[in-house]
Each structure stands twice: as structure tokens, then as C-alpha cells.
Write a protein that holds these residues in place. Sequence first.
Motif, PDB file in Angstrom:
ATOM      1  N   LYS A  33       0.841  -1.198   0.000  1.00 61.49           N
ATOM      2  CA  LYS A  33       0.000   0.000   0.000  1.00 61.49           C
ATOM      3  C   LYS A  33       0.873   1.244   0.000  1.00 61.49           C
ATOM      4  O   LYS A  33       1.961   1.257   0.585  1.00 61.49           O
ATOM      5  CB  LYS A  33      -0.898  -0.004   1.240  1.00 61.49           C
ATOM      6  N   THR A  35       0.878   5.261   1.069  1.00 59.06           N
ATOM      7  CA  THR A  35       0.161   6.196   1.945  1.00 59.06           C
ATOM      8  C   THR A  35       0.778   7.594   1.862  1.00 59.06           C
ATOM      9  O   THR A  35       1.917   7.758   1.425  1.00 59.06           O
ATOM     10  CB  THR A  35       0.194   5.722   3.408  1.00 59.06           C
ATOM     11  N   PRO A  41      -4.469   6.366   2.429  1.00 62.62           N
ATOM     12  CA  PRO A  41      -4.066   5.725   1.173  1.00 62.62           C
ATOM     13  C   PRO A  41      -3.965   6.725   0.031  1.00 62.62           C
ATOM     14  O   PRO A  41      -4.710   7.700  -0.034  1.00 62.62           O
ATOM     15  CB  PRO A  41      -5.198   4.709   0.929  1.00 62.62           C
ATOM     16  N   SER A  43      -4.268   7.056  -3.921  1.00 62.29           N
ATOM     17  CA  SER A  43      -4.712   6.429  -5.164  1.00 62.29           C
ATOM     18  C   SER A  43      -4.004   7.087  -6.348  1.00 62.29           C
ATOM     19  O   SER A  43      -3.584   8.239  -6.279  1.00 62.29           O
ATOM     20  CB  SER A  43      -6.227   6.575  -5.324  1.00 62.29           C
ATOM     21  N   THR A  70      -1.768   2.504  -8.247  1.00 63.38           N
ATOM     22  CA  THR A  70      -2.522   2.107  -7.059  1.00 63.38           C
ATOM     23  C   THR A  70      -4.016   2.368  -7.238  1.00 63.38           C
ATOM     24  O   THR A  70      -4.430   3.287  -7.935  1.00 63.38           O
ATOM     25  CB  THR A  70      -2.037   2.863  -5.815  1.00 63.38           C
ATOM     26  N   GLY A  74      -5.211   2.690  -2.234  1.00 62.61           N
ATOM     27  CA  GLY A  74      -3.763   2.843  -2.192  1.00 62.61           C
ATOM     28  C   GLY A  74      -2.986   1.560  -2.370  1.00 62.61           C
ATOM     29  O   GLY A  74      -1.756   1.558  -2.282  1.00 62.61           O
TER      30      GLY A  74
END
Length: 228
Positions: A33, A35, A41, A43, A70, A74
Motif C-alpha cells: 500500500k 500512503t 491511502p 490512489s 494504485t 492505495g
Amino acid sequence: MATRRLYALLHVTMAVACAVGASEAGQITPGGKVTDPTGRPVSGAKVGAYEVAGDSSGTSESRLLGEMTTGADGSFSFGAQLNPLGGGATIVARKQGLAIGWTFYSVRVDEKEQVISLGLPKQLSGMVVDVNDKPLSDATVFAGDAFIQKPEIRQTTMLSHAIARALLTTKTDAQGRFAMDDLPGGATFELGVQKPGYATTTATDPSRVGQTIRFVPGQADIKLTMPP
């Protein structure tokens, strides 16, 4: 005769199984993921998996193994297995408005989900000059080895110069000024410069022979000197 055929069949079966196992042992499927500084998160971040390959001359270059974007949460997962030569891959994440981030993913049974935190972007800037202190325009400034501290795991993670040079470059303007953007605070970067007619050089400390200087994002007074 039947026993001999059975032994031969078992031998072939075991050989195939070992070959498949060895192949799978060298493959990874990194995921995780991305961040932002608050832990939310990110995207739409571009995530790439890279390996570094070298030859007998000591020259190394980066190779992009896979790239994706992503999702809304995320997360990223390359899905198709990657096959890095060195048993691991450097995962690099980038998103406009945030600093570049990276981590190293190794082939280990206990490898956990990777979390790449993208901080607020900072800049390295300065000037490129010749030995007579004359500004040099249209010189290419590139990042070398980069290091970032990861307090949560008490570790320093390196971004190899072969990968950094492929991703982080900029040109000097007519006054010899340069600016390299989207760099994470808390990281250190080596810098090099090249220009036709001059020797490609990496910034070193004149008081310590052969000691490469590591610059901290936020510095704005860097001077890189190019010998002929």
C-alpha cells in the motif's frame, strides 16, 4: 524391467519438481500500500518494481520488472510473478504533489505487506560551473545512491544509483542553475553531473579524498564543478 522403468519415472518426476521449485523460489509477487504523510491511502500513484544488473566491468543498470497504478485504497499488487536476478526488487512509488518513496522487497517466506509512505516534497538546487567558476548551461544533473531512514523498522533503505539516475535527473538553465524536485525529507542523495566536452563527475568532499558528498533535500546552495 518394470522396476527399472519405475525408478526412471520417479527420477524424472523428482527432477521436474526440483526445477519447478527452484524457479518459483526465485520469483516474487510484491504487493502493499502507498500512503501519504497522514497515513491515508494514495490512489493513482505509479509503482514500479526494479532490479539492478551489473557486468564484469563494474557497470550497473536498472531494469523495470513491472509497473502499475494504485487503486482507490492505495493498494498495489503486481499479480504476475516477477523474477529478479538478485532475489529481490526495489519498489518505487511516485505521485504528483508528493515526494518519491521506495522500499526493498526480498524473497522471504515471512515477507510482510509493503507500506510506502510518500512525504511532502522537497528540493535540491544549486549551480553547475566549470573550473573557472563559469556557469554551465544544459548540463544534466542526476541523483546517485540515495538513502532514507525508516524509523518504524530502524532501518536505512538504499535506492541504487542505477535506479535513481534513471528516475531523478534535471537540466541546468542558461545561468547554470538546477533544481531537482519531489525528494523526501530525511533522505540523503549523492549528485552527479554530465555534459558533452566535460568529464562526468560525482560531487566529492575536497577535504576528504574520494569521499562522496550526500546532500539533504532542502539545500539550495549546492555548487557542482565540472573538470574538462
